[in-house]
Design a protein around this motif. Structure first.
Motif, PDB file in Angstrom:
ATOM      1  N   VAL A   1      -0.491  10.306   1.487  1.00  0.00           N
ATOM      2  CA  VAL A   1      -1.141  11.249   2.560  1.00  0.00           C
ATOM      3  C   VAL A   1      -0.141  12.197   3.150  1.00  0.00           C
ATOM      4  CG1 VAL A   1      -1.861  11.516   4.968  1.00  0.00           C
ATOM      5  CG2 VAL A   1      -2.971   9.543   3.368  1.00  0.00           C
ATOM      6  N   ILE A   2       1.170  11.743   3.024  1.00  0.00           N
ATOM      7  CA  ILE A   2       2.212  12.686   3.441  1.00  0.00           C
ATOM      8  C   ILE A   2       2.660  13.491   2.323  1.00  0.00           C
ATOM      9  CG2 ILE A   2       4.826  12.549   4.207  1.00  0.00           C
ATOM     10  CD1 ILE A   2       4.339   9.987   5.442  1.00  0.00           C
ATOM     11  N   THR A   3       2.708  13.088   1.156  1.00  0.00           N
ATOM     12  CA  THR A   3       2.737  13.940   0.080  1.00  0.00           C
ATOM     13  C   THR A   3       1.816  15.199  -0.134  1.00  0.00           C
ATOM     14  OG1 THR A   3       4.001  12.436  -1.166  1.00  0.00           O
ATOM     15  CG2 THR A   3       3.191  13.960  -2.565  1.00  0.00           C
ATOM     16  N   ILE A   4       0.504  14.606   0.034  1.00  0.00           N
ATOM     17  CA  ILE A   4      -0.396  15.828  -0.038  1.00  0.00           C
ATOM     18  C   ILE A   4      -0.350  16.702   0.999  1.00  0.00           C
ATOM     19  CG2 ILE A   4      -2.900  16.347   0.128  1.00  0.00           C
ATOM     20  CD1 ILE A   4      -3.377  13.616  -1.350  1.00  0.00           C
TER      21      ILE A   4
ATOM     22  N   SER B   1       0.897  -1.113   0.153  1.00  0.00           N
ATOM     23  CA  SER B   1       0.109   0.171  -0.052  1.00  0.00           C
ATOM     24  C   SER B   1       0.852   1.343  -0.004  1.00  0.00           C
ATOM     25  CB  SER B   1      -1.038   0.052   1.052  1.00  0.00           C
ATOM     26  OG  SER B   1      -1.837   1.276   1.209  1.00  0.00           O
ATOM     27  N   SER B   2       0.588   2.071  -0.949  1.00  0.00           N
ATOM     28  CA  SER B   2       1.325   3.381  -0.654  1.00  0.00           C
ATOM     29  C   SER B   2       0.488   4.577  -0.049  1.00  0.00           C
ATOM     30  CB  SER B   2       1.453   3.826  -2.148  1.00  0.00           C
ATOM     31  OG  SER B   2       0.312   3.941  -2.857  1.00  0.00           O
ATOM     32  N   LEU B   3      -0.799   4.271   0.653  1.00  0.00           N
ATOM     33  CA  LEU B   3      -1.540   5.284   1.356  1.00  0.00           C
ATOM     34  C   LEU B   3      -0.898   6.150   2.004  1.00  0.00           C
ATOM     35  CD1 LEU B   3      -4.501   6.336   1.592  1.00  0.00           C
ATOM     36  CD2 LEU B   3      -4.651   4.681   3.421  1.00  0.00           C
ATOM     37  N   VAL B   4       0.065   5.641   2.789  1.00  0.00           N
ATOM     38  CA  VAL B   4       0.523   6.678   3.885  1.00  0.00           C
ATOM     39  C   VAL B   4       1.332   7.488   3.006  1.00  0.00           C
ATOM     40  CG1 VAL B   4       2.132   6.502   5.620  1.00  0.00           C
ATOM     41  CG2 VAL B   4       0.810   4.943   5.620  1.00  0.00           C
TER      42      VAL B   4
END
Length: 303
Positions: A58-61, A52-55
């Motif tokens: 979120v950090i990038t946004i 998963s690349s969700l974290v």
């Protein structure tokens, strides 16, 4: 020890030491406190990109938004060029209630959604069958491939004047321009999906008595679904890009019209707000397409 007992001991010897008493029970292994979980496909060797690349997303946004806050609130860039997030949010509330260019934000959004998704539905109804025919028939490929490959690299602004000359400046011209922009990548993706079908699957279907029509609908179409969904995602992105060009001519509403009209008056907050709204709806549709793809094509990447 007799001779028979010696021979029996040689061929049927026990793994236990010779001094151990015969009535000693075998040792039992202790139960594992933490049993190993079953290994997922690809975990043993490490498939590139798995996980998963969700974290990270979120950090990038959060980093981009934080940088936007810092740059604008420290007055490193003038508000004319980059308004602050607070100013964009305030303008969002004003346009949503009072409107901009004689239409509210909901009216602008509704008109643009009708244009984009109307053209997208027409493109799906025509481009997918054309792409499938191009993949299964050399005559269809010879008939449709040259015009599609000719106009596909052209930017929509190149043939927009010709569409206006032929069909006027009404609603039909705007939808047609978006439709043509979506049609080419969707048809090419469908053709690529058909051409990527394993020949063993086709031969297996024929060997079990399937007809040509059954092979096309039950083997080729299902195998081409991943490529078709990819083409749909690319096509809707091109459609949103073309929306701004379509609403340049004789438009009085729409998100693209709102952005272009605000740019003429140097209203940067309205421009950024319109860009965010367009990106929001494009992202929501892309996530919806990913979900539908996971439901309809659960075997993608597993076979």
């Amino acid at each position: 020890m007799s001779e028979s007992k010696a021979i029996h001991a040689i061929f049927h010897h026990s793994a236990e030491p010779p001094d151990a008493p015969p009535d000693t029970p075998p040792k039992r292994r202790r139960p594992r406190v933490l049993a190993k979980r079953p290994v997922k496909p690809g975990d043993a060797f490490g498939v590139p990109g798995q996980g998963s690349s969700l974290v990270t997303s979120v950090i990038t946004i959060a980093a981009f938004v934080g940088l936007w806050f810092a740059v604008t609130n420290l007055h490193l860039i003038k508000p004319l060029f980059l308004p602050s997030p607070q100013a964009v949010y305030a303008k969002f509330l004003v346009v949503a209630t009072d409107g901009f260019a004689n239409s509210t934000l909901a009216q602008h959004t509704g008109i643009s959604l009708l244009r984009v998704f109307g053209a997208f539905a027409l493109a799906c109804a025509t481009a997918i069958p054309v792409g499938v025919m191009m993949g299964v028939s050399r005559f269809a490929r010879g008939a449709f491939d040259p015009p599609i490959e000719f106009y596909r690299p052209l930017p929509p602004l190149a043939y927009l004047p010709l569409i206006i000359i032929w069909f006027g400046i009404g609603e039909f011209s705007k939808v047609l321009l978006i439709y043509l922009a979506i049609f080419a990548p969707l048809a090419i993706a469908a053709r690529a999906g058909v051409r990527s079908v394993s020949i063993e699957q086709i031969h297996a279907a024929y060997s079990m008595g399937a007809s040509r029509t059954q092979v096309v609908f039950h083997v080729i179409m299902k195998s081409a679904l991943p490529e078709i969904f990819t083409g749909m995602r690319i096509g809707i992105g091109v459609g949103w890009t073309t929306l701004v060009a379509a609403e340049m001519v004789a438009s009085s509403s729409g998100l693209g019209f709102m952005v272009l009209n605000a740019a003429e008056f140097l209203a940067s907050d309205v421009v950024i707000m319109g860009i965010i709204v367009i990106g929001f709806f494009a992202l929501c549709f892309d996530m919806l397409m990913r979900y539908v793809e996971r439901v309809l094509v659960p075997w993608k990447g597993k076979v």
